[in-house]
Design a protein around this motif. Structure first.
Motif, PDB file in Angstrom:
ATOM      1  N   ASP A 126      17.545  15.890  21.308  1.00 21.83           N
ATOM      2  CA  ASP A 126      17.661  15.275  22.634  1.00 21.83           C
ATOM      3  C   ASP A 126      16.437  15.539  23.498  1.00 21.83           C
ATOM      4  N   ASN A 127      15.762  16.659  23.282  1.00 22.78           N
ATOM      5  CA  ASN A 127      14.646  17.050  24.136  1.00 22.78           C
ATOM      6  C   ASN A 127      13.283  16.884  23.479  1.00 22.78           C
ATOM      7  N   THR A 128      13.262  16.172  22.353  1.00 17.32           N
ATOM      8  CA  THR A 128      12.009  15.947  21.641  1.00 17.32           C
ATOM      9  C   THR A 128      11.630  14.468  21.712  1.00 17.32           C
ATOM     10  N   TYR A 129      10.384  14.204  22.042  1.00 18.55           N
ATOM     11  CA  TYR A 129       9.893  12.832  22.176  1.00 18.55           C
ATOM     12  C   TYR A 129       8.723  12.610  21.208  1.00 18.55           C
ATOM     13  N   ALA A 130       8.413  11.347  20.977  1.00 16.68           N
ATOM     14  CA  ALA A 130       7.274  10.996  20.133  1.00 16.68           C
ATOM     15  C   ALA A 130       6.164  10.409  20.998  1.00 16.68           C
ATOM     16  N   VAL A 153      28.293  -0.660  46.150  1.00 16.42           N
ATOM     17  CA  VAL A 153      27.784   0.261  45.128  1.00 16.42           C
ATOM     18  C   VAL A 153      27.001  -0.554  44.112  1.00 16.42           C
ATOM     19  N   ILE A 154      25.989   0.067  43.515  1.00 18.48           N
ATOM     20  CA  ILE A 154      25.231  -0.573  42.441  1.00 18.48           C
ATOM     21  C   ILE A 154      25.221   0.363  41.248  1.00 18.48           C
ATOM     22  N   LYS A 155      25.424  -0.202  40.085  1.00 20.94           N
ATOM     23  CA  LYS A 155      25.411   0.582  38.842  1.00 20.94           C
ATOM     24  C   LYS A 155      24.142   0.252  38.059  1.00 20.94           C
ATOM     25  N   ILE A 156      23.460   1.290  37.625  1.00 23.87           N
ATOM     26  CA  ILE A 156      22.232   1.121  36.858  1.00 23.87           C
ATOM     27  C   ILE A 156      22.454   1.703  35.466  1.00 23.87           C
ATOM     28  N   GLU A 157      22.325   0.862  34.464  1.00 23.49           N
ATOM     29  CA  GLU A 157      22.586   1.303  33.089  1.00 23.49           C
ATOM     30  C   GLU A 157      21.635   2.424  32.681  1.00 23.49           C
ATOM     31  N   ASN A 158      22.170   3.419  32.001  1.00 24.19           N
ATOM     32  CA  ASN A 158      21.369   4.514  31.460  1.00 24.19           C
ATOM     33  C   ASN A 158      21.070   4.195  30.002  1.00 24.19           C
ATOM     34  N   ASN A 159      19.777   3.963  29.697  1.00 25.04           N
ATOM     35  CA  ASN A 159      19.386   3.561  28.339  1.00 25.04           C
ATOM     36  C   ASN A 159      19.042   4.725  27.430  1.00 25.04           C
ATOM     37  N   ASN A 160      19.072   5.961  27.934  1.00 23.26           N
ATOM     38  CA  ASN A 160      18.735   7.107  27.091  1.00 23.26           C
ATOM     39  C   ASN A 160      19.737   7.235  25.953  1.00 23.26           C
ATOM     40  N   VAL A 161      19.228   7.385  24.738  1.00 21.20           N
ATOM     41  CA  VAL A 161      20.094   7.474  23.560  1.00 21.20           C
ATOM     42  C   VAL A 161      20.490   8.921  23.326  1.00 21.20           C
ATOM     43  N   THR A 162      21.791   9.195  23.418  1.00 18.39           N
ATOM     44  CA  THR A 162      22.336  10.518  23.109  1.00 18.39           C
ATOM     45  C   THR A 162      23.539  10.327  22.210  1.00 18.39           C
ATOM     46  N   GLY A 163      24.110  11.435  21.734  1.00 15.56           N
ATOM     47  CA  GLY A 163      25.305  11.338  20.908  1.00 15.56           C
ATOM     48  C   GLY A 163      26.440  10.673  21.661  1.00 15.56           C
ATOM     49  N   LEU A 164      26.573  10.996  22.960  1.00 21.31           N
ATOM     50  CA  LEU A 164      27.637  10.415  23.772  1.00 21.31           C
ATOM     51  C   LEU A 164      27.414   8.923  23.998  1.00 21.31           C
ATOM     52  N   SER A 165      26.161   8.531  24.268  1.00 24.78           N
ATOM     53  CA  SER A 165      25.900   7.119  24.521  1.00 24.78           C
ATOM     54  C   SER A 165      26.118   6.288  23.258  1.00 24.78           C
ATOM     55  N   THR A 166      25.773   6.853  22.107  1.00 25.13           N
ATOM     56  CA  THR A 166      26.003   6.149  20.843  1.00 25.13           C
ATOM     57  C   THR A 166      27.494   5.951  20.601  1.00 25.13           C
ATOM     58  N   MET A 167      28.268   7.005  20.849  1.00 34.47           N
ATOM     59  CA  MET A 167      29.714   6.902  20.690  1.00 34.47           C
ATOM     60  C   MET A 167      30.285   5.894  21.684  1.00 34.47           C
ATOM     61  N   ALA A 168      29.755   5.898  22.925  1.00 42.30           N
ATOM     62  CA  ALA A 168      30.230   4.966  23.940  1.00 42.30           C
ATOM     63  C   ALA A 168      29.977   3.514  23.527  1.00 42.30           C
ATOM     64  N   GLU A 193      14.449   6.647  18.311  1.00 39.44           N
ATOM     65  CA  GLU A 193      14.659   5.423  19.082  1.00 39.44           C
ATOM     66  C   GLU A 193      13.420   5.107  19.926  1.00 39.44           C
ATOM     67  N   ASN A 194      13.224   3.815  20.203  1.00 36.83           N
ATOM     68  CA  ASN A 194      12.043   3.403  20.970  1.00 36.83           C
ATOM     69  C   ASN A 194      12.014   4.007  22.375  1.00 36.83           C
ATOM     70  N   ASN A 195      13.205   4.259  22.967  1.00 35.59           N
ATOM     71  CA  ASN A 195      13.203   4.812  24.327  1.00 35.59           C
ATOM     72  C   ASN A 195      12.982   6.323  24.349  1.00 35.59           C
ATOM     73  N   LYS A 196      12.616   6.897  23.196  1.00 36.91           N
ATOM     74  CA  LYS A 196      12.188   8.303  23.139  1.00 36.91           C
ATOM     75  C   LYS A 196      10.684   8.365  22.804  1.00 36.91           C
ATOM     76  N   CYS A 197       9.993   7.217  22.974  1.00 39.04           N
ATOM     77  CA  CYS A 197       8.581   7.138  22.570  1.00 39.04           C
ATOM     78  C   CYS A 197       7.674   6.780  23.749  1.00 39.04           C
ATOM     79  N   PHE A 198       6.496   7.412  23.771  1.00 39.61           N
ATOM     80  CA  PHE A 198       5.440   7.087  24.722  1.00 39.61           C
ATOM     81  C   PHE A 198       4.260   6.533  23.926  1.00 39.61           C
ATOM     82  N   ILE A 199       3.748   5.395  24.338  1.00 37.26           N
ATOM     83  CA  ILE A 199       2.631   4.766  23.636  1.00 37.26           C
ATOM     84  C   ILE A 199       1.405   4.745  24.551  1.00 37.26           C
ATOM     85  N   PHE A 200       0.259   5.177  24.005  1.00 36.27           N
ATOM     86  CA  PHE A 200      -1.003   5.223  24.750  1.00 36.27           C
ATOM     87  C   PHE A 200      -1.972   4.228  24.126  1.00 36.27           C
ATOM     88  N   GLU A 201      -2.481   3.281  24.920  1.00 38.49           N
ATOM     89  CA  GLU A 201      -3.354   2.225  24.419  1.00 38.49           C
ATOM     90  C   GLU A 201      -4.438   1.900  25.439  1.00 38.49           C
TER      91      GLU A 201
END
Length: 359
Positions: free
Chosen positions: A62-66, A332-347, A217-225
């Protein structure tokens, strides 16, 4: 004292160092008998991961990124070398290149694309051309320079336990030599060569290949160009953040072609701010609300800083609309959380996101 070595390195107070020796426990025993002082060094928990249990493994994931880096113009400056190399090569085809031709047709492109644009319908053995280009480049490789603080930035990223790879349009021989010369070896997990993919940059395949290799997952990646070709390749993978390096283009140009942020060099970036990066800003939310709600004449919008609720499905914010007649509408406004975790995958598997949208 354990019968097995429990330290990988012991440094005596006289400066003698023992590394990974089978008799290291004997050295420790000797130190105790001679009343040497043992000094403990507190480990930074942000730099140390224990993978002993499923929970600890999940915490690591969860705390490691590419961090995915282009090479030329992103980590190192090589344009001066490539300009001279292509000048020699194209001279044989009666083309005198200029800085404008180099920027428009050569920089950031693979060899095949260069010739398809400059010499269409010409019968050329592209492998021979690439071999000549590599040979000439390697003869002048000492002329390259590092982008400011790139080495130190890679070092910090690695120390924090993140993944690092290079995704480049360089040929592999040249890429390996650059990495070796710049001493990036200790930080780089692997190199993806764009030309070895069936669809090289500007297609997304090279970056998708790196993500697949990391199983991330792509949302755990930072790309430098730095190039428009590379930015298009990275943008098509929808990373968490696409960072442009201002070696060829200015900030406005980089943002216009799709980067989320741009930096002059690696002194201008902070890893914590990257990890907390979100492309959703207050101004964007306000613009979206104004464009979405046409039945009211909205004079101003107030969004509370504090969340009403935060979770793995969405964040809920309190919004007040001030209309032209000063009537207040509380929403109220709801903003989707796109971070991929075990809970979000199950959800997602339980279709909880769909139910949240419906609600």
């Amino acid at each position: 004292i354990s019968s097995q070595p429990i330290f990988s390195t012991v440094v005596l107070d006289n400066g003698i160092t023992f590394k990974n020796e089978p008799y290291i426990s004997c050295v420790i025993s000797m130190m105790i008998k001679e009343k040497h002082l043992f000094t403990g060094i507190k480990l930074n928990t942000n730099n140390v991961f224990n993978l002993g249990t499923p929970k600890q493994l999940k915490n690591y994931i969860d705390n490691t990124y590419a961090f995915l880096f282009d090479l030329d113009g992103t980590l190192v400056n090589t344009d001066n070398i490539y300009y001279d190399v292509w000048k020699i090569i194209l001279k044989k085809f009666n083309i005198d290149i200029t800085k404008d031709i180099f920027e428009k047709y050569i920089k950031g492109n693979n060899d095949m694309n260069v010739f398809n644009m400059l010499l269409p319908n010409t019968d050329i053995n592209i492998k021979n051309i690439s071999d000549i280009k590599d040979k000439l480049f390697l003869e002048n490789i000492e002329k390259l320079t590092l982008i400011k603080n790139s080495y130190e930035f890679l070092q910090i990223v690695k120390l924090l336990g993140h993944k690092i790879c290079i995704v480049t349009s360089c040929n592999r021989t040249v890429a390996n030599k650059i990495v070796e010369l710049c001493k990036f070896n200790d930080f780089i997990d692997f190199i993806i060569v764009s030309n070895e993919c069936s669809k090289p940059k500007p297609f997304s395949e090279p970056y998708l290949c790196a993500m697949k290799k990391y199983n991330i997952e792509n949302n755990k990646c930072f790309i430098f160009e730095d190039s428009k070709t590379g930015i298009l390749s990275g943008k098509n993978t929808n990373p968490k953040c696409l960072i442009g390096i201002e070696t060829s283009y200015n900030k406005e140009e980089l943002v216009n072609v799709g980067t989320n942020i741009s930096i002059n060099d690696y002194n201008d970036i902070n890893i914590d701010s990257l990890i907390n990066f979100t492309d959703i800003t207050v101004d964007k939310i306000k613009t979206y609300i104004k464009n979405s709600i046409k039945q009211f004449n909205i004079k101003s919008i107030i969004i509370d800083d504090e969340k009403l609720k935060g979770g793995y499905i969405s964040d809920v914010l309190n919004v007040t609309l001030i209309l032209d007649n000063n009537v207040e509408k509380h929403c109220v406004i709801k903003i989707e959380n796109n971070n991929v975790t075990g809970l979000s995958t199950m959800a997602k598997n339980l279709d909880l996101y769909g139910r949240e949208y419906y609600f």
